[in-house]
Design a protein around this motif. Structure first.
Motif, mmCIF file in Angstrom:
data_model
loop_
_atom_site.group_PDB
_atom_site.id
_atom_site.type_symbol
_atom_site.label_atom_id
_atom_site.label_comp_id
_atom_site.label_asym_id
_atom_site.label_seq_id
_atom_site.Cartn_x
_atom_site.Cartn_y
_atom_site.Cartn_z
ATOM 1 N N SER A 141 75.838 17.930 -8.569
ATOM 2 C CA SER A 141 75.770 18.693 -9.688
ATOM 3 C C SER A 141 75.483 20.242 -9.072
ATOM 4 O O SER A 141 75.952 21.144 -9.754
ATOM 5 N N ILE A 142 74.367 20.436 -8.474
ATOM 6 C CA ILE A 142 73.894 21.713 -8.175
ATOM 7 C C ILE A 142 74.650 22.665 -7.440
ATOM 8 O O ILE A 142 74.999 23.644 -7.688
ATOM 9 N N LEU A 143 75.509 21.946 -6.686
ATOM 10 C CA LEU A 143 76.434 22.645 -5.560
ATOM 11 C C LEU A 143 77.705 22.873 -6.555
ATOM 12 O O LEU A 143 78.342 24.150 -6.174
ATOM 13 N N ALA A 147 79.141 26.869 -7.016
ATOM 14 C CA ALA A 147 80.422 27.339 -6.726
ATOM 15 C C ALA A 147 81.586 27.408 -7.642
ATOM 16 O O ALA A 147 82.584 28.208 -7.417
ATOM 17 N N GLY A 148 81.341 26.941 -8.884
ATOM 18 C CA GLY A 148 82.391 27.136 -9.746
ATOM 19 C C GLY A 148 82.350 28.087 -10.996
ATOM 20 O O GLY A 148 81.955 29.279 -10.519
ATOM 21 N N LEU A 178 76.004 35.860 -9.807
ATOM 22 C CA LEU A 178 76.905 34.675 -9.884
ATOM 23 C C LEU A 178 77.832 34.434 -8.681
ATOM 24 O O LEU A 178 77.847 33.634 -7.708
ATOM 25 N N LYS A 179 78.226 35.617 -7.984
ATOM 26 C CA LYS A 179 79.083 35.709 -6.914
ATOM 27 C C LYS A 179 78.505 35.189 -5.890
ATOM 28 O O LYS A 179 78.937 34.597 -4.646
ATOM 29 N N THR A 180 77.316 35.953 -5.588
ATOM 30 C CA THR A 180 76.519 35.838 -4.239
ATOM 31 C C THR A 180 75.254 34.920 -4.619
ATOM 32 O O THR A 180 74.960 34.086 -3.895
ATOM 33 N N GLY A 181 74.420 35.220 -5.533
ATOM 34 C CA GLY A 181 73.205 34.705 -5.746
ATOM 35 C C GLY A 181 73.090 33.344 -6.056
ATOM 36 O O GLY A 181 72.295 32.549 -5.610
ATOM 37 N N ILE A 184 73.295 31.151 -2.931
ATOM 38 C CA ILE A 184 72.017 30.997 -2.280
ATOM 39 C C ILE A 184 71.030 30.381 -3.062
ATOM 40 O O ILE A 184 70.043 29.665 -2.263
ATOM 41 N N LYS A 185 70.899 30.517 -4.174
ATOM 42 C CA LYS A 185 70.002 29.564 -4.815
ATOM 43 C C LYS A 185 70.103 28.065 -4.749
ATOM 44 O O LYS A 185 69.096 27.148 -4.718
ATOM 45 N N SER A 186 71.161 27.826 -4.890
ATOM 46 C CA SER A 186 71.594 26.334 -4.450
ATOM 47 C C SER A 186 71.136 25.671 -3.355
ATOM 48 O O SER A 186 70.891 24.565 -3.379
#
Length: 293
Positions: A141-143, A147-148, A178-181, A184-186
């Motif tokens: 769920s996190i990833l 990614a989506g 969204l694109k980078t952060g 990284i947070k995940s």
């Protein structure tokens, strides 16, 4: 352990684990497998796996569980780079100092290599050997969210839509959050889930990762202006050539550099609220804002 030595250990471990994943794939299409390997084993900073292992070291998470998360997130990251470099996206022919995947293997194989790495990430989360009590659905769920549409892909779509336009600073923040952060947070959020941290501790780790993700992008934007192709390992000035809004173009170089330092302090402040030894993450934040490539 000094963070640099820890980073080198992560790089060696990831090279071995990623090689195992590629070698374990059947040989029914050697060209596709080679295209996947070309990008997955091209080196790089392994920043995201570093965050997984560093947070896991701090929180005493089982190494096999960290391996699983690090492998999955690096597969997602590599797939995104392959697709970002395509002519329909950023149209880059150099990545990590090497020809990009589509330059070597053709566009069709590059698309399929990216698709295969994306699905491999979730195959790893579902099936990698790990303790039976692991909450795999939570990790998926996190990833998948990061990614989506609600994360990396959504950010890339916003980035493409902003090409040849001057966007507001708040819009640029949204793009890169969204694109980078998000990815990284995940990395941090998956480890927090593995460690069963409470909401307050998870939030502090998440604030660190949020500031670090933006700082990483701001530093990238600054280097695109101040560095050179050989040092970067990818075309210098590509954002300017593509007429994209960046933090230096909207804020000016000096203000962007000051904003980078502000984000660095935000990351360190978030770590101060965490009741663990966060020296590795602290040192890594210093690296992110000072790196040359």
């Amino acid at each position: 352990m000094p963070w640099k030595a820890f980073q080198e250990q992560v790089a060696v471990r990831m090279e071995s684990l990623l090689t195992e994943q590629i070698n374990a794939l059947p040989e029914h299409h050697s060209n596709l497998k080679a295209a996947m390997q070309h990008s997955l084993l091209a080196g790089g900073k392994r920043m995201r796996p570093f965050l997984v292992y560093a947070a896991g070291e701090i929180l005493h998470v089982d190494k096999a569980n960290l391996d699983m998360c690090a492998l999955a997130v690096e597969c997602i990251h590599t797939y995104s780079l392959i697709h970002d470099d395509l002519p329909a996206m950023d149209d880059d022919d150099l990545r990590r100092g090497k020809p990009t995947c589509h330059v070597v293997y053709g566009e069709a194989s590059a698309i399929l290599a990216g698709d295969s790495l994306q699905t491999l990430a979730f195959d790893i989360l579902a099936n990698y050997p790990a303790p039976a009590t692991l909450e795999r659905v939570k990790l998926v769920s996190i990833l998948s969210r990061a990614a989506g549409y609600q994360g990396m892909c959504g950010g890339q779509a916003l980035d493409l839509a902003a090409t040849n336009k001057t966007v507001s600073l708040s819009a640029l923040h949204q793009i890169h959050e969204l694109k980078t952060g998000a990815l990284i947070k995940s990395c941090i959020e998956m480890v927090c889930a593995l460690a069963h941290l409470n909401e307050q501790e998870t939030d502090s780790f998440s604030q660190y990762a949020h500031a670090l993700g933006l700082a990483f992008q701001v530093r990238d934007d600054i280097l695109d202006v101040t560095s050179d192709t050989q040092t970067l390992g990818k075309p210098q000035g590509s954002d300017q050539d593509a007429n994209k809004s960046t933090f230096p173009s909207l804020m000016g170089l000096e203000q962007a550099q000051q904003y980078l330092q502000d984000l660095h302090q935000q990351a360190l402040h978030a770590l101060d609220a965490i009741p663990y030894n966060t020296e590795l993450l602290n040192a890594f934040s210093h690296y992110v804002v000072q790196r040359e490539h």
